[in-house]
Write an enzyme that holds these catalytic residues in place. Structure first.
Site, mmCIF file in Angstrom:
data_model
loop_
_atom_site.group_PDB
_atom_site.id
_atom_site.type_symbol
_atom_site.label_atom_id
_atom_site.label_comp_id
_atom_site.label_asym_id
_atom_site.label_seq_id
_atom_site.Cartn_x
_atom_site.Cartn_y
_atom_site.Cartn_z
ATOM 1 N N ASP A 363 -19.795 22.914 -7.204
ATOM 2 C CA ASP A 363 -18.422 22.588 -7.301
ATOM 3 C C ASP A 363 -18.363 21.659 -5.914
ATOM 4 O OD1 ASP A 363 -15.582 23.147 -7.520
ATOM 5 O OD2 ASP A 363 -15.814 23.805 -5.562
ATOM 6 N N GLU A 433 -20.288 18.397 -9.581
ATOM 7 C CA GLU A 433 -18.861 17.685 -9.587
ATOM 8 C C GLU A 433 -18.605 17.071 -8.403
ATOM 9 O OE1 GLU A 433 -15.721 19.747 -7.567
ATOM 10 O OE2 GLU A 433 -14.234 19.357 -9.293
HETATM 11 C C1 NOJ Z 1 -13.035 21.940 -7.544
HETATM 12 C C2 NOJ Z 1 -12.638 22.891 -8.537
HETATM 13 O O1 NOJ Z 1 -12.665 22.170 -9.727
HETATM 14 C C3 NOJ Z 1 -11.118 23.193 -8.226
HETATM 15 O O2 NOJ Z 1 -10.453 23.836 -9.186
HETATM 16 C C4 NOJ Z 1 -11.176 23.827 -7.002
HETATM 17 O O3 NOJ Z 1 -9.673 23.865 -6.497
HETATM 18 C C5 NOJ Z 1 -11.674 22.871 -5.845
HETATM 19 N N1 NOJ Z 1 -13.029 22.733 -6.285
HETATM 20 C C6 NOJ Z 1 -12.208 23.823 -4.640
HETATM 21 O O4 NOJ Z 1 -13.003 24.860 -4.959
#
Ligand code: NOJ
Ligand code: MG
Length: 736
Positions: A363, A433
């Site tokens: 993430d 991501e």
């Molecule tokens: C990316 C995630 O996809 C999102 O949903 C989240 O709010 C943020 N990262 C923070 O962790």
């Protein structure tokens, strides 16, 4: 025991046999036998002597068990049953090396008989025959044959290995299906989805022919950001179930050959995490687990802003300093410049890897490091009053994203994952991501290099912009953006929806859902499908906002794309019998899995057919993609594999009804066969390449047979990742 004969000439004599008791009589004449058999001390043991000598040589006064210099040596081997031999020799154990006076030459010779090999013959005796040509020749032929066959086998094995293309790994051959666990299936009817609910629905993945499932966070969490604020990385939130539920789910998935991908959230924890509590009160070793800076209650250390809006600094009364949070203030950023933090987070990886998790979605990786100098970031609009800057898009994130050192951390994770990837079939997958928008080169860096690997792929979010650029040309540009920037030999991937972005069916329009699914499943690389896209679920207008981002900016709310999965026409779409945490879309009575299973040509049926086809057709799985057409309405490409005559032409209409003329494409036959149309055409219909009609929102998949390749024609732009050629004679793939 070795006996020595007296000095003698070294003339080698023919092979004969004799028997005689030991010891030899002093003064007796040695016979001209090169090997003698006898009984030792009257026993039935066989003794063999090997020696060379002249026929008339005198035996020594005694047979000496010695190493007499210059003597001919006799070797005595004991312990072998001689009975058979003696029987054949008529029991005469007195023959052999008889005294010269009492045994004339003829008598002596008659005492030694030539015998033939027989079954059960002692090895020593058998060996005596081994030098005879009739035995030696076949033996040598057999020997060389064996050597040659072995060498040929080794050469064949090396050739097969050298010519075999790499097999696709599970994360390449399957679609990745994303589950938002709060919304997939509620097993305990509390209105929120859970792990048992997911387990109940595993049939759905078999139906869709999907092998890889990514489940968004289910760690223990105060749910300020619905699980992306982790209180304990080693516990399951009770809302989702127990560790036992998780283990059961994983086992059930593995039983069905499904892979489980987890979210891993390295950038931040919840402010309720034990580490943060220890850090805020400066417990030894924990002081620097987070990013702390001096500040006053009202003035943050710099102008940095949170992704969710407002300053990314919050003053902490306990510690008397500000801590950094690139997301919510309840999500303090970990300090990845602290080796203890790196170690802690590696331990978290090990914890889940040990449990058998198959991969991780990393993430928000670009946010993991910040510049230690803490200087202000430049404003996009330098004229804007600084105190009004409160959103992500008003600053250039020179000091808070993609900082030097970031890729070392990701390479470190790859090393950890690789440690668990050694068993066959247990490859541990990593996807990162990072939204880098127009800086696509930054995204591509997460692939690593050909020498140092990082993630298997970074998520490709660029197709999420398709609704914004909805046209044939727009689709081409977005696809080409990825393909032409991706490092050579890497594996592409495509995302058309997730829990952070509006459902593409809503932003592009329901009429394009099928064509978008067709594009997703026929492009080269791994597709990612967000739950519900397989039935064309749409955003829900949520009035009671739950999402913290939506609370900051209602236009940014992510609730609409997070609503319960629509399983059936039953109450709450079969998701739960309780009030659901977000409302169910009112269209659930018709847009649901059950209904679409029973309806031929439904979005679900077409999704499934494409998913099965993708697996069955080598050209779709790992073949070339060549662009053949793009205009304001239509985007068309070909999937082909060298050596395979069967190929596919995909024609996608993202504009108005159109007729496309591909008569100039020499590699295409004049007529092609419809494999699938998301609209009117029936399978098997013939279409002329000079007049390919598509309706608005139609996806047309045509198959054809040809020996002419587009990828060998420089006029076409083509890509391939895991290149292989097909040999139809042997029905195999080989490296080419
Ligand atoms: C990316 C995630 O996809 C999102 O949903 C989240 O709010 C943020 N990262 C923070 O962790
Ligand atoms: Mg529940």
């Amino acid at each position: 025991m070795a006996y020595r004969l007296p000095p003698c000439e070294t003339e080698r004599r023919r092979l004969v046999l004799c028997t005689r008791p030991l010891p030899l009589k002093p003064g007796s004449r040695c016979s001209n036998k090169s090997t003698l058999f006898t009984s030792v001390r009257g026993s039935r043991d066989l003794v063999s002597f090997s020696f060379t000598h002249t026929p008339e040589e005198t035996c020594p006064a005694r047979a000496m068990p010695s190493e007499e210099p210059n003597g001919c040596s006799m070797e005595l081997k004991e312990g072998i049953d001689n009975s058979t031999f003696q029987d054949e020799e008529s029991g005469d154990v007195e023959q052999g090396c008889a005294p010269e006076e009492t045994a004339p030459q003829e008598d002596r010779d008659s005492g030694f008989k030539q015998i033939k090999p027989y079954a059960g013959m002692p090895k020593e005796v058998l060996l005596l025959y081994s030098s005879q040509p009739c035995y030696r020749l076949p033996r040598e032929i057999l020997f060389w044959l064996t050597i040659m066959l072995t060498l040929a086998l080794i050469a064949l094995t090396i050739t097969v290995i050298a010519l075999s293309p790499r097999c696709l790994s599970w994360w390449q051959s399957s679609t990745v299906y994303q589950i938002y666990p709060r919304s997939f299936m509620d097993s305990d009817n509390d209105g929120v989805g859970d792990l048992r609910g997911i387990k109940e629905k595993l049939d759905h993945f078999e139906y869709l022919n999907i092998k890889a499932v990514w489940i968004s966070p289910f760690y223990k969490s105060p749910m300020k950001d619905f699980g992306y604020d982790v209180e304990d990385f080693r516990e399951i939130d009770p809302l989702f179930g127990t560790m036992q539920d998780f283990e059961d789910l994983l086992a059930a998935m593995h039983d069905r050959g499904l892979k489980l991908i987890m979210d891993y959230i390295p950038n931040h924890t919840s402010d309720r995490h034990r580490w943060f509590q220890l850090s805020r009160n400066r417990t030894q070793n924990y002081e620097d687990y987070y990013i702390w800076a001096n500040c006053s209650r009202t003035k943050p250390p710099n102008n940095w802003v949170s992704i969710f809006g407002n300053s990314s600094w919050t003053y902490d009364e306990d510690r008397g300093q500000c801590f950094l949070h690139q997301f919510l203030k309840e999500q303090p950023d970990l300090n990845f410049r602290n080796p203890r933090v790196i170690k802690e987070m590696n331990d978290v990886l090990h914890f889940w890897l040990e449990k058998g998790v198959d991969g991780f979605r990393m993430d928000a990786v670009k946010h993991m490091l910040e510049a230690p100098h803490l200087r202000n970031e430049p404003q996009v609009d330098p004229e804007q009053p600084p105190d009004t800057v409160d959103t992500e898009f008003e600053l250039y994130h020179d000091y808070t994203t993609s900082q030097p050192g970031l890729h070392d951390i990701i390479r470190g994770w790859r090393v950890e994952l690789d440690k668990y990837s050694r068993e066959p079939g247990r490859y541990r997958f990593m996807v990162t991501e990072s939204y880098d928008y127009e800086e696509i080169d930054k995204t591509m860096m997460y692939y690593g290099t050909s020498f140092v690997r990082e993630s298997d792929f970074p998520f490709n979010f660029y197709l999420l912009y398709l609704p914004k650029y909805l046209s044939g040309q727009g689709a081409f540009d977005l696809v080409n953006l990825w393909m032409s920037n991706m490092p050579e030999g890497k594996w592409p991937n495509w995302v058309v929806g997730n829990h952070d972005k509006p459902r593409i069916s809503s932003s592009a329009g329901a009429e394009f859902v099928r064509a978008i699914n067709m594009m997703l499943l026929t492009l080269p690389g791994t597709p990612t499908t967000y739950y519900g896209e397989e039935i064309g679920m749409e955003n829900v207008n949520v009035t009671e906002i739950q999402d913290p981002f939506g609370k900051f900016d209602p236009n940014s709310t992510r609730d609409p794309q997070r609503t319960p999965m629509q399983w059936s026409a039953a109450e709450n779409a079969g998701f739960s019998t309780n009030k659901t945490w977000l409302p169910v879309h009112p269209d659930y009575k018709t847009v649901n899995v059950e209904a679409q299973k029973n309806e031929s040509e439904s979005v679900l049926q077409q999704y499934r057919a494409l998913s099965l086809l993708r697996e069955a057709e080598l050209a779709l799985q790992r073949g070339w993609m060549c662009y053949v057409w793009s205009d304001k309405d239509v985007f068309a490409f070909v999937r082909e594999l060298d050596g395979l005559s069967r190929a596919f032409l995909v024609v996608l209409n993202f504009g108005r009804d159109a007729v496309t003329d591909l008569s100039w494409v020499a590699g295409l036959p004049d007529e092609l066969t419809v494999h699938m149309s998301t609209r009117y055409a029936a399978r098997g219909e013939r279409r002329r390449k000079a007049r390919l009609e598509t309706a608005r929102g139609e996806g047309l998949l045509l198959e054809y047979s040809t020996q002419r390749r587009l990828n060998s024609n420089p006029a076409f732009k083509c890509f391939v990742s895991e290149k292989a050629c097909y040999l139809s004679e042997l029905d195999i793939l080989y490296k080419c």
